[in-house]
Design an enzyme around this catalytic site. Sequence first.
Site: not given
Length: 343
Positions: A84, A108, A195, A252
Amino acid sequence: MANIYYEFDVDRSAIAERKVAVLGYGSQGHSHALNLKESGVDVRVGLRDGSSSAAKAREAGLSVMPVADAVAEADLTMMLMPDTEMGAVYTDHVAPNLQSGEALFFAHGFNIRYGLIEPPDSVDVCMVAPKGPGHLVRRTYVEGGGVPCLVAVEQDASGSALALALAYADAIGGARAGVIETTFTEETETDLFGEQTVLCGGITALVQAGFETLVDAGYQPEIAYFECLHELKLIVDLMYEEGIAGMRYSVSDTAEYGDLTRGPRIVNDAVRAEMRRILTEVQDGSFAQEWVAESRSGRADFLRLEAEGHEHLVEKVGAELRAMMPWIAAGKSSVKETSGGQG
């Protein structure tokens, strides 16, 4: 299948004569700058006036200067500040100092994907995105390894942008582990979706809902915390190391049967439909518009929701229980990871 590159695929000379400016010295910024420097790359760190990171960068032996000066001196600029804030930094400090034939890098794809930054046609626009937090990028490099990276070319003005991006990824250690080719669009959309629906939004909502269900049914909050939050790390670590099938092998038979038969009742068709709606919001840009508008208007909703989360009973109980287990905080990173780091 994706194209994956390793050290033997990289032409290291592509970055050898470059002057690199790393903008930001947060989680990603410090790891990129230090790894580049120790790989023999000419690097400087660009920080805003009054940045609290300046002293740390200088103490690490890095050249530190104002953002505009760093960009003007360099011919490859890596943008590593929050999504931002990146647009304003680009407009005020980067664009006026970006020359034809230079390269603009990102970790990014957000600002390029949603048109918040529009570089000139005369520069290479690439992405090198380590798939791990900055402290891990730095630690693995020092240990002789590396964190896998994504690499993408949005604009190939020079005709050799991919070679340059691969050389950068190699210089921060990524090619030691593997560099996967993608696009700005694919990285951005999958990152935001992951995300929101799984890694952050999905997990936190699931943990809180499970905790609340047990507490509302009369069980002790401490027991609910251990079952719905604390033990999550054990399962995630198994999945991280061995995949879902490996995790199921390690738990398990009772746990595996519950997983196989009850999991689909929790993540059902209604949940999948909501995931598709969220993906559409990412793809059509409505999430990006919402988030940018929220940030520009003072983040009132963001801060309210964040504060409400801090006040949840699971946080209060968790803080008390974690105090009984000091080993949990050992080696904890003090730098918050943001999209692209922070300066």
